[in-house]
Each structure stands twice: as C-alpha cells, then as structure tokens.
Design an enzyme around this catalytic site. Structure first.
Site, short mmCIF file in Angstrom:
data_model
loop_
_atom_site.label_atom_id
_atom_site.label_comp_id
_atom_site.label_asym_id
_atom_site.label_seq_id
_atom_site.Cartn_x
_atom_site.Cartn_y
_atom_site.Cartn_z
N GLU A 1 0.84 -1.19 0.00
CA GLU A 1 0.00 0.00 0.00
C GLU A 1 0.89 1.25 0.00
O GLU A 1 1.84 1.33 0.77
CB GLU A 1 -0.92 0.01 1.23
CG GLU A 1 -1.98 1.09 1.13
CD GLU A 1 -2.93 1.08 2.33
OE1 GLU A 1 -4.08 1.48 2.18
OE2 GLU A 1 -2.50 0.66 3.42
N GLY B 1 2.96 1.13 11.22
CA GLY B 1 2.68 0.35 12.41
C GLY B 1 2.29 -1.07 12.07
O GLY B 1 2.77 -2.03 12.68
N ALA B 2 1.42 -1.22 11.06
CA ALA B 2 0.95 -2.53 10.64
C ALA B 2 0.30 -2.38 9.28
O ALA B 2 0.04 -1.26 8.82
CB ALA B 2 -0.03 -3.11 11.66
N MET B 3 0.01 -3.52 8.63
CA MET B 3 -0.61 -3.51 7.32
C MET B 3 -1.62 -4.64 7.22
O MET B 3 -1.32 -5.79 7.53
CB MET B 3 0.44 -3.65 6.21
CG MET B 3 -0.14 -3.70 4.81
SD MET B 3 -1.03 -2.18 4.37
CE MET B 3 -2.20 -2.82 3.17
N GLU B 4 -2.82 -4.30 6.74
CA GLU B 4 -3.98 -5.18 6.81
C GLU B 4 -4.09 -6.18 5.67
O GLU B 4 -5.20 -6.53 5.23
CB GLU B 4 -5.26 -4.34 6.85
CG GLU B 4 -5.54 -3.51 5.58
CD GLU B 4 -4.98 -2.11 5.58
OE1 GLU B 4 -5.44 -1.28 4.80
OE2 GLU B 4 -4.05 -1.85 6.37
N ASN B 5 -2.99 -6.71 5.16
CA ASN B 5 -3.06 -7.71 4.10
C ASN B 5 -4.02 -8.82 4.49
O ASN B 5 -3.95 -9.36 5.60
CB ASN B 5 -1.68 -8.32 3.87
CG ASN B 5 -0.58 -7.28 3.84
OD1 ASN B 5 -0.56 -6.40 3.00
ND2 ASN B 5 0.35 -7.40 4.78
N GLU C 1 -6.31 -3.49 12.49
CA GLU C 1 -6.02 -4.26 11.27
C GLU C 1 -7.09 -5.32 11.02
O GLU C 1 -7.44 -5.60 9.87
CB GLU C 1 -4.65 -4.92 11.40
CG GLU C 1 -3.51 -3.95 11.65
CD GLU C 1 -3.47 -2.78 10.68
OE1 GLU C 1 -3.75 -2.98 9.48
OE2 GLU C 1 -3.17 -1.66 11.12
N HIS D 1 -10.07 -3.96 9.28
CA HIS D 1 -9.85 -3.76 7.84
C HIS D 1 -10.24 -4.97 7.01
O HIS D 1 -10.48 -4.85 5.80
CB HIS D 1 -8.38 -3.45 7.58
CG HIS D 1 -8.01 -2.01 7.66
ND1 HIS D 1 -8.68 -1.03 6.99
CD2 HIS D 1 -7.01 -1.39 8.34
CE1 HIS D 1 -8.12 0.15 7.23
NE2 HIS D 1 -7.10 -0.05 8.06
N GLU E 1 -9.31 4.05 6.75
CA GLU E 1 -8.50 4.24 7.95
C GLU E 1 -9.29 4.86 9.10
O GLU E 1 -9.09 4.50 10.26
CB GLU E 1 -7.26 5.08 7.63
CG GLU E 1 -6.33 4.44 6.60
CD GLU E 1 -5.82 3.07 7.04
OE1 GLU E 1 -5.90 2.74 8.24
OE2 GLU E 1 -5.33 2.33 6.18
#
Length: 858
Positions: free
Chosen positions: A134, A268-272, A305, A308, A327
C-alpha cells in the site's frame, strides 16, 4: 488513457485471476517470477497496459480465446511505472491468458518486496523478505493492474530455500521438494481483492499452533526464537475476530488469519488479507513486563487491522481519495473493539489525545478536507495522517453518538453486505446510514468531510438566565484569511448539552446548522457543559460567566475526564490563537491539578513541555517551578509504587505525573528517586525497582540528570534488550541528554546502522524537540542531509520533520524555511506546509508569551 490522467490505467481490460510464482533468493537479495493472469478484454485493443516498476521483463505472451499464443512486444512508460505489451494485431473482446516472466531486487526501502534483518540469541544475523504494497508498490514485486478497483483472485506459489518458512494470504495447500533442494509452497486462492492487499513473508519464522475462531484458523508468526511473548497478542486477536464478526454480522472473508511480526517496517501494521504484518513491538510483548500503554498499543493495532478485513478488504474504495474512510473507520472500530476487550482501559478517553492532535492540525491555515481529490497514487501518501485517522475517527464517533450506537451498527452492516467484494465511494456509506436512521447523514457529513477545519462553538448566557446561546465560527490559530469566506463556513453540528438546573441534572441536544441558536432550559441554569461527553469534533469557548460557574462547581466533580481534557485543551488552543491569556490556562490547569486521570495529565503535561520549549533560558526555571507546584500534590499522593488493587489507568497516571515533576519540573526528590531506582533497575532488570510503566519515565529523568555515565549505561541497556518494545524505552531516553556532546553521539547513532531505519527519524525528532537542542540538531540534519535522505524512506523522513514545531527561535525558523526552499522532498506539499506553519506559530507564540511568562506562571 484520456485527459491528463496518464497515471491511470485504461479500462479496456480487467484482470480476474493471477497465478503468481516467486522464487526469492534472500542471500542475493533478488527474485525471479512468473505471473499468469486471466484477463477480460472488454473493448477491442492492440495492447495491454498494466503496472511494473523496478522489474526486468524477460518475456510476455498472450493466449487468445481461440487457443493461439501470441508473443507481445515489451515497452515501458517509466514516468508512470507502466508496462505496455503490444500485440501484432487488434485483440477482440474476450477472455485472454497473459503470461509474463520477470525478475527483481529485494530492496532495502521498506516498500514493495524488501529485506529485513534480525539477530538471534547467539547474535547471528538472519534475513527476512517481506512485502508492503500500500498504496502502489505491488508493481515492484510483480506486473499487475495496481489500482484498487481492479480486484482479482490471487493464487500464490513461493519457491524458497529449505529450512525457511513462507506465509501468504491464503492457507498453505501443499509443500513439494524440488530437485535443486528448494521447496515449492502452494497457497489457496484469495477472495477477489485489490493488489495492495497481496502479501508474502519469507524467512526463518515460527508460528503458533492454529487457534480456531468461528471456524477460522488464526496464528501468530514471529522470527525464529521470538515466539515466546505472543500470549497477550493472541488473546487480543481472538477477541477482535470474534467481536468484529458479530458487530458486522458478516463472517470473516478469508480462509485463515495470520498476524506476522516483522523486524523492519515503515508503518505500524498492514492489513493484508489473512497475512497481517506488524512492527514487532506491536505484536510481541511480554504481558508480565509491559507497560499498560504498550499493551494497549498492541490490542488497538490488532483490532484496527482486523477491522480492515471487512472495511477496506471486503469493501474497498474505488480510488485513493477514499482511503480516509478505510483508515478512519478502522480507527473507530479499534476503539470500539478495545473498549469491549478491556472496558477498564477507557480507550475513548485516551483517544481524547488523538482527537486533540487532529484539532491541532485542523486549526491551521494549511489544513485540508478529510476527503480531497487524489491524482497520482503517491499523492495518497499525504492522507496517512492525523486528519485521516484521528479526525476521521472522531467524526465517525460523533455520528455514532448522534444516531445511536445500534442504528449506526445496522447502517454499517447494511453497507458492507450491499457492497461486499466491490468498490465504493464515501457517499455509499452515508446512504446506508440514512436508510436505517432517517437522518440527513449525507448533508451533515459533507460539512465535516468535504471542507477543512472545524468550528468553535461560543456559549453564553442569554438575557433569560434559563437560556444558553450557541454561536459557531471557524477556528483558526492565526489570522490572515478572507473574513467573508471564513464567516460563511458552516457545519451541521450536533451539540449535546448538560446543565444543572435548580440543582438537578438536565440534558438536551440541539442541531446547530446556522450561525446561532438559543436553547431554553426549564429554569435558570447553575452551570452548563457544552459538548456533553466530549464526543463532538469542535472546540468550545465559554463566556466569563459560564466559565466561572464551571470552576465554582469543580471540574473534577461535575465533568468526565474526557470533558475536563477537552476544556483544558480548548483554553490552550485559545492561548495559541491569541484569543485568551496564558493566565486563563494556568487557572484551568490548576483547577484540575488534583485530577487522578492520566489523560488529563497527558494534556497538561504536553502544554508544560511546550512552555519549557517556548521559554528562554531565563524563564525556564519559572516553568519548572510551576510544573512542580501543579504536579507536586498529585505526585506525593500517587508515589512510585503501585498499590494493590489499583486500576490499569493509575499506572499510566503515575508515569505522567512523575514525568511532569521530574522531566519538566526538575523536582529534586523526584530526580533523586528516579536515579536511584533506574540504576537499581539496570543492575537487575528483572527486579522490582521499577514498575514497567515507569521505566521510560525514569530513564528519561536519569539521562537528563545523570551525565555521561548514565547515558552510557542506557545505551548498553538498549543494545542488550531482547524485545523491540524494551529497546525503545532506552533508545528514546538517550535523546533527553542536555549535553551537546552526548546529543551528537545520539545523532551519529542514527546513521551508524545500529538504529533501525524505522526508528531513526523518531530519535532525531526526539532530540530536536529537547529544550535548547534545536539549533544543534538542525545543523546536523543539514550537514548530513544526503545520508539521512538515503537512509530513511520519505514516509518516515516527514515524521522526523514534524518535530520542527518545537522551534521557537525566529532566526532558526528562517533557516529551516530556506532549507525547504532549496531541497526537494518526496512528501505531500500539504503536509510540509502544515509542519512549517506549526513552527511559525511556535515562533509567534514565544514572542507573545515571553515578556509576561514568568509573571503569568507565578
């Protein structure tokens, strides 16, 4: 491609399914790949245009609906990161199968397919390859239609070295040994989703046994040897998945859910989907040795996350102008989920600090609407800020409270069910909420989302003592706009009132959609709280009579902590804007000095720190003395030792009160006790000298007062700490030194490679915002700019520059402006304007406050 939107792909072709095979070589930092894409050609064309960046293409062929195979000519539009595959003849409408062979580099820029490293218990360094796509970096890992509305199914195969582990979006279906000793892993198909949600992690990883939640296997993954501190995260993740499935009334849309700790991570993090990646400190935490704030960070980020998976993954924005809703809603849901997980945390009160951060940016001339036109995908990077997350989340909370939580939930569930697996615009959500509520949601929310800024609601008693008059105007920190245009700016404001009427509590709600409105209570009011519950996204300015009545009634007695935080913050904002004297904030902060709430102390402590930065050398003792007077009684009451049975929030309050006393106030007894306890802690970290919540505070006080010896001991503690969350307690304390030579060592650490690139910008920012340090740190930034800009990704460099708001010297501010005039930054221009405006406000505020600062505080 039409018009001037050359960066957008043609709509003549749509991908339906990707079969992606990657073979990463972690030692050589490169990968080979093959992707086969089922493509629907919806218009006749003689070429296919998709995205590719930093990839070498070795071949491209196309299988036609008739079964023929066509070799395609390969070309690039480098400026737009596009891959142009030209056919020898026109292609008719139909289903095609595109195959591309390619190769690429595993980069060190924390984007695309990149490398990360960690050291095991023996000090041996290991490499991990991980993705972060992203907003538009999937194209750096494989050729694809890299725009959010080109949803497709992804079938991933990874060929990896024996002994490594690989994780992707889908469940692992098979593992096959290859003749060359490598292993081929085949993962299940994903749901139809956007390219930015594709993920794979390869390296020496360990995973927990699956915890099956509502039929979904859920695991925590960590670099080898680091799986021993995942219990808290696992519990928070289980709760989030259960709670959100029920809230949305829709099952989790994936086949499994892995939460993966990554040593180096820009965000911080990624919602894959099914493979959520985190900075390791936001997943790996030892509950028995963690501060309350550290635990809360872990739980809220996991909830964010997980939310999401529905809001963003199942239903996705059409283009990046809609990223705010993804977000903002995840921010709202992280708090809703965390409140259900641990009600005693009072996360909505803690979020008051987040709302205050949004209000501070949104009061600038350089603010922006929450949703605004986004052209090129890189322009979306400017939307990952407090206006998207904190303002967006605050406005959604205000809407939820106005409609009622259950009505709001029903509207969200309808929106998700209606648009599952599709792409939407913001108005689709407002329409769903209007349908279930019968309220003019679209009209109301347009005033909060499509125009920048926010109102200040002025409250005054009317001619009749039972009447309160409310008037709205746009809030700005500084003059300079068009008075007519600003006067015409209006919001539809749901105002909640709580009053004492002849000694009885009375509540009321009014919709302030014009310049002014009056509300009559049944009888004369003793006092009134505007913004009852403090869930409204606006500031309040009471007239002198109403403010005196609130003080007389006692804010701690009649107001919730969030309401008290809001009142004190609103008065400080008025001081910054020049519409209130500092003495008014002094009076307000003194009235809550006995407040036990940590978030009220967070607000007060932040202003005390600002005053220390604004003061000249001669007036800093006056600021310190005021901090001691303000925090002294609370500090003596709360002490250093936790009390049996005290709530979680007491430990946070203790840290913030002692910080105000020791760091800002320089209280002799507090400093001495911090030094004693900190040295005992360093000698025996597992001992009882310091509760986990006090380690950061004690370290900062000790470094500020303990000279080179304590600084060196703290550096050694950083180097020897096993967990990232522990490392950061010591790392940022190093910046608290008042010694210029030690501060230079802090800065040089950043470029030494010893400090991770994800942490370095924050360390420089911490040094920059230390009283009296800005000149030295800024000179270092200019001197080492080439190395700094090469080491830090742009998304993190901007975080470093946010600390220039601490600069209050006019000459240094001019030097900063000249630097940005000649240096080109790959950051949002609006973000940079905001940073510079905040600095200019600090300069103006310092010039205004300094002549009478000591007197006002005395």
């Amino acid at each position: 491609m039409g018009g001037d939107e050359t960066y957008r792909l043609p709509r003549s072709a749509r991908p339906r399914r990707y079969e992606l095979q990657l073979a990463p070589d972690l030692d050589a930092a490169r990968f080979d790949g093959q992707v086969t894409i089922d493509v629907d050609l919806v218009e006749s064309a003689d070429r296919l245009v998709l995205h590719a960046a930093d990839l070498g293409i070795s071949s491209a062929t196309l299988a036609t609906p008739e079964g023929d195979e066509i070799a395609l000519d390969v070309g690039f539009v480098v400026a737009d990161q596009m891959l142009v595959l030209s056919a020898p003849r026109a292609l008719e409408v139909g289903r095609y199968r595109l195959s591309i062979a390619f190769e690429g580099t595993i980069n060190d820029q924390l984007r695309g397919f990149y490398r990360s490293t960690f050291r095991d218990e023996e000090g041996v360094e290991h490499t991990v390859a991980v993705t972060q796509f992203e907003a538009s970096d999937a194209r750096r890992a494989f050729p694809c239609w890299d725009e959010p509305d080109f949803k497709a199914v992804f079938a991933v195969k990874l060929v990896i070295a024996e002994g490594l582990t690989a994780i992707s979006n889908g469940e692992l279906l098979s593992s096959a040994a290859l003749p060359d000793g490598r292993v081929e892993l085949t993962f299940a198909d994903t749901m139809s989703m956007s390219t930015y949600l594709v993920a794979f992690v390869v390296g020496p990883y360990e995973l927990t046994e699956p915890d099956v939640v509502d039929g979904i296997p859920m695991r925590i993954a960590a670099p080898r040897g680091r799986l021993n501190h995942v219990g808290f995260a696992a519990g928070a993740a289980r709760h989030a998945l259960e709670f959100l499935s029920g809230y949305f009334a829709i099952p989790y849309p994936g086949g499994k859910l892995d939460h993966v700790a990554v040593p180096d991570f820009a965000f911080g993090a990624m919602e894959n989907l099914g493979c959520v990646t985190y900075r390791d400190r936001l997943l790996l935490v030892d509950e028995s040795n963690a501060a309350q704030t550290e635990l809360q960070n872990v739980a809220t980020v996991i909830a964010h996350e997980t939310a999401h998976m529905w809001f963003g993954n199942l239903v996705t924005m059409k283009w990046w102008n809609g990223i705010w809703l993804n977000e903002a809603f995840a921010t709202f849901m992280e708090l809703t989920t965390s409140h259900d997980f641990r009600p005693e945390w009072q996360v909505w009160t803690a979020f008051g600090a987040g709302k205050a951060a949004a209000l501070s940016i949104d009061g600038l001339r350089a603010t922006r609407p929450v949703e605004y036109p986004v052209g090129r995908p890189e322009e979306a990077e400017g939307m990952f800020d407090v206006l998207t997350y904190q303002k967006g989340g605050s406005v959604l909370r205000m809407l939820e409270q106005f409609l009622g939580p259950e009505v709001f939930r029903q509207g969200i569930a309808r929106y998700l069910a209606t648009h599952a697996y599709a792409n939407t615009e913001t108005e689709d959500l407002w329409d769903a909420l209007e349908e279930v509520s019968g309220q003019p949601v679209r009209t109301m929310m347009a005033t909060w989302i499509l125009q920048g800024g926010y109102p200040v609601v002025h409250a005054a008693r009317g001619d009749d003592p039972s009447t309160v008059v409310l008037r709205q105007e746009r809030f700005f920190y500084s003059p300079g706009g068009d008075p007519d245009a600003e006067g015409a700016t209006r919001w539809v404001i749901p105002v909640s009132l709580r009053a004492s009427v002849e000694g009885r509590p009375v509540t009321a709600r009014v919709l302030l959609d014009g310049p002014e409105i009056s509300h009559a209570f049944p009888a004369p009011v003793d006092w009134v709280v505007v913004n009852d519950g403090a869930w409204g996204y606006y500031r309040t300015r009471y007239d002198a009579d109403l403010l005196d009545r609130l003080r007389a009634a006692g804010p701690v007695a009649i107001m919730s902590p969030l309401e008290r935080l809001q009142v004190v913050g609103d008065i400080w904002a008025a001081v910054v804007a020049g519409t209130a004297d500092l003495s008014e904030w002094v009076s307000a902060s003194t009235s809550v000095s006995g407040d036990p709430d940590p978030d009220v102390w967070g607000s007060v402590g932040s202003v005390l720190r600002s005053l220390l930065l604004l003061a000249d050398d001669g007036d800093r003792p006056a600021v310190a003395a005021f901090a001691r007077r303000l925090a002294g009684p609370a500090g003596r009451l709360i002490g250093w030792e936790p009390v049996a049975g005290e709530g979680d929030r007491a430990s946070i309050a203790r840290a913030r009160i002692l910080s105000a006393l020791g760091e800002t106030g320089g209280d002799t007894d507090t400093v001495a006790e911090a030094l004693r306890r900190y040295e005992a802690h360093l000698a025996d970290p597992a001992g009882a000298a310091l509760a986990p919540d006090l380690i950061r505070t004690a370290a900062a006080i000790a470094v500020a007062n303990g000279g080179e010896r304590l600084w060196d001991l703290t550096l050694n503690a950083y180097r020897s700490a096993e967990q990232a969350v522990e490392q950061l307690r010591y790392l940022y304390a190093l910046a608290e030194t008042p010694d210029a030579a030690l501060r230079r060592r802090v800065l040089d650490l950043v470029l030494s490679g010893e400090v991770r690139s994800q942490d370095g910008p924050f360390l420089v920012g911490a040094a920059l915002s230390h009283p009296g340090a800005a000149g030295q740190v800024w000179e270092w930034i200019e001197e080492h700019w080439d190395a700094v800009s090469e080491r830090f990704p742009p998304s993190l460099t901007v975080r470093m520059f946010e600390s220039i708001a601490a600069i209050s010297d006019a000459d240094l501010a001019g030097r900063v402006h000249r630097f940005f005039d000649r240096v080109e930054l790959a950051v949002s221009p609006i973000r940079l304007q905001q940073i510079l405006e905040r600095m200019d406000l600090s300069v103006a505020l310092a010039e205004r406050l300094r002549p009478g600062l000591a007197a006002a505080l005395a």
